[in-house]
Design an enzyme around this catalytic site. Structure first.
Site, PDB file in Angstrom:
ATOM      1  N   ASP A 105      -9.363   2.175   5.042  1.00 18.62           N
ATOM      2  CA  ASP A 105      -9.285   1.494   6.339  1.00 18.62           C
ATOM      3  C   ASP A 105      -8.214   0.413   6.421  1.00 18.62           C
ATOM      4  O   ASP A 105      -8.237  -0.395   7.334  1.00 18.62           O
ATOM      5  CB  ASP A 105     -10.651   0.884   6.689  1.00 18.62           C
ATOM      6  CG  ASP A 105     -11.042  -0.245   5.757  1.00 18.62           C
ATOM      7  OD1 ASP A 105     -10.495  -0.311   4.644  1.00 18.62           O
ATOM      8  OD2 ASP A 105     -11.896  -1.057   6.144  1.00 18.62           O
ATOM      9  N   GLU A 106      -7.279   0.401   5.497  1.00 21.06           N
ATOM     10  CA  GLU A 106      -6.313  -0.697   5.438  1.00 21.06           C
ATOM     11  C   GLU A 106      -4.980  -0.231   4.924  1.00 21.06           C
ATOM     12  O   GLU A 106      -4.927   0.566   3.980  1.00 21.06           O
ATOM     13  CB  GLU A 106      -6.834  -1.718   4.417  1.00 21.06           C
ATOM     14  CG  GLU A 106      -7.117  -3.085   4.941  1.00 21.06           C
ATOM     15  CD  GLU A 106      -7.389  -4.002   3.785  1.00 21.06           C
ATOM     16  OE1 GLU A 106      -6.432  -4.587   3.268  1.00 21.06           O
ATOM     17  OE2 GLU A 106      -8.553  -4.116   3.393  1.00 21.06           O
TER      18      GLU A 106
END
Length: 453
Positions: A105-106
């Site tokens: 998610d990053e």
DNA sequence: TCTGGGGTCCTAGGACCC
DNA sequence: TCTGGGGTCCTAGGACCC
């Protein structure tokens, strides 16, 4: 440090929980907790609705249930998370080829490595950040992302934190120190509870107070490497580049048991099964490692590791299992074990098992394939094709058990495949490390071959 | 009902070598 | 005669991140 805010950091908001809410409309607007559901489970992600009740990542699920009994508790669907992540990373790679994913998610993006005609002034970057957020929401069916941009990785990450949730924040070049100063030292990635407490004891709470410490004070309090890096970060100084591909340094598997295990035979069985899982993942990643580590957590949470370094790297489940059960035998497990882990580090991308050739019985007992190459019907045997050096090992999903021959570089072996591409390493026992090339899977110059037994 | 799973990086001491 | 010094490898543990 760069003169423009050309490093972007994107972070999906409450990612796992948001995917669940997207896929199940009845969960929207409601507290959702994704994590381990067993009695020893912990929270992985809490939706913002659940955070209102004090539910946080890494909290025991039991405590989360006490705080927020009416939340939906879900164990997680990682295939769905990976799929959503791929869409997001794909969007980022349209901006620039230099994308560094930190997790599902990053990611960081180096805008300076992208389209040269793009305006990277404050307005340009701000517009880009908003465009990316809109595109991510559209392409993922409504997932929200927070985006930060700044002149360094460190500040870009802080900026996305300041932008949360569902916003963007660009640190104008020249305002780095002013942005950092009022923040808690805990905002600095790398400052956890222990360091924050050490700093608190000398009266340091904010980045501004941290910045007033001199280098010697910091290094004597926190050690050379950490003290030096904090000294720089407090001044907004961070020269790390965005790195697209990172080599894996270690690979491990661990399990916490529902109830503690005391029986050494059961533990040995568990260790053997986990060695197989490690081996499968090593082979899937076309890698191998020389150091095997056993991790044991006792009933009282006391945790120990024991490791052994082999003469050469291995990806063989039997070698890993033999090593790990040997290490296990040295440990007193009679009071109960709650967690066992098996890991491999000291990675190499080839296997030196020629040093320890398994005997025929061992090979027959293995998974059905020998791991070594087999001759494909009708294909030339490169071992008989002349004075060609023998590849160390052949592994492939593209052509299982077969080497790949390429006329220009001689024999090589497949060590990665997917999306219609095949990566071949032309490395042999006699020639040593050679070039790595990526081919189209349909490339006619890729000829399945074989090696001598 | 105490406290997941997969990683990274750093430190420190001992062995060993030159 | 008291006890070099650096470099590297290995092991164990700990802080931290998502």
């Amino acid at each position: 440090m760069r003169r423009q805010a050309t490093i972007l950091h994107l972070d999906l908001d409450a990612f796992f929980a948001a995917v669940e809410q997207r896929d199940k409309p009845s969960l929207r607007g409601k507290p959702v907790v994704v994590g381990g559901l067993g009695h020893r489970g912990v929270v992985s992600t809490a939706s913002y609705e659940a955070r209102l009740f004090g539910v946080r990542s890494a909290m025991r699920t039991a405590e989360a249930r006490a705080r927020c009994p009416h939340a939906a508790y879900l164990s997680g669907r990682f295939d769905a998370y990976r799929a959503a992540s791929r869409v997001v990373m794909g969007r980022l790679r349209e901006i620039s080829p230099l994308v560094e994913p930190l997790s599902l998610d990053e990611a960081f993006v180096d805008l300076a490595a992208g389209d040269e005609s793009r305006h990277l002034d404050l307005d340009g970057v701000t517009a880009l950040a908003e465009q990316v957020r809109a595109d991510v929401a559209e392409r993922t069916g409504g997932l929200t992302a927070s985006v930060g941009a700044a002149s360094s990785k460190f500040l870009a990450k802080i900026a996305s934190e300041l932008a949360k949730p569902d916003g963007s924040y660009v640190v104008a070049p020249g305002t780095e120190i002013a942005t950092l100063d009022p923040l808690s030292v805990r905002t600095i990635p790398g400052v956890g509870p222990v360091t924050a407490e050490r700093l608190r004891r000398i009266g340091v709470h904010t980045v501004e107070q941290l910045r007033r410490l001199d280098l010697l004070e910091l290094t004597s309090l926190l050690g050379t490497a950490y003290g030096t890096s904090l000294h720089s970060l407090a001044r907004g100084e961070d020269h790390r580049g965005v790195v697209a591909e990172r080599e894996t340094k270690s690979l491990s598997v661990e399990d916490t048991f529902e109830t503690d295990i005391t029986d050494p035979r059961v533990l040995a069985d568990v260790a053997t099964t986990m060695s197989r899982r490690v081996s499968e993942r090593l082979r899937a990643n076309a890698t191998s490692g020389r150091t095997v580590t056993l991790k044991i957590r006792h009933h009282d949470f006391e945790t120990h590791t024991r490791s052994a370094t082999l003469a050469g790297p291995t990806d063989d489940a039997r070698v890993i299992a033999r090593t790990v059960t040997g290490l296990l035998a040295e440990i007193d497990t009679s009071s109960g074990i709650r967690l066992l882990g098996v890991g491999v580090s000291g990675m190499a991308d080839w296997v030196q098992d020629d040093l320890f050739p398994p005997d025929d019985d061992e090979l027959a007992a293995a998974t059905g394939s020998t791991g070594a190459a087999t001759t494909l019907a009708g294909e030339p045997d490169i071992a008989t094709a002349g004075a060609v050096p023998r590849p160390l090992r052949a592994r492939s999903r593209w052509a299982p058990g077969a080497d790949v021959v390429h006329d220009e570089h001689g024999p090589g072996w497949v060590w990665g495949s997917g999306l219609g591409r095949v990566t071949v390493r032309f490395e042999t026992a006699t020639t040593g490390p050679g070039p790595v090339r990526t081919f189209d899977a349909e490339d006619p110059s890729l000829t399945p071959g074989t090696v001598e037994p």
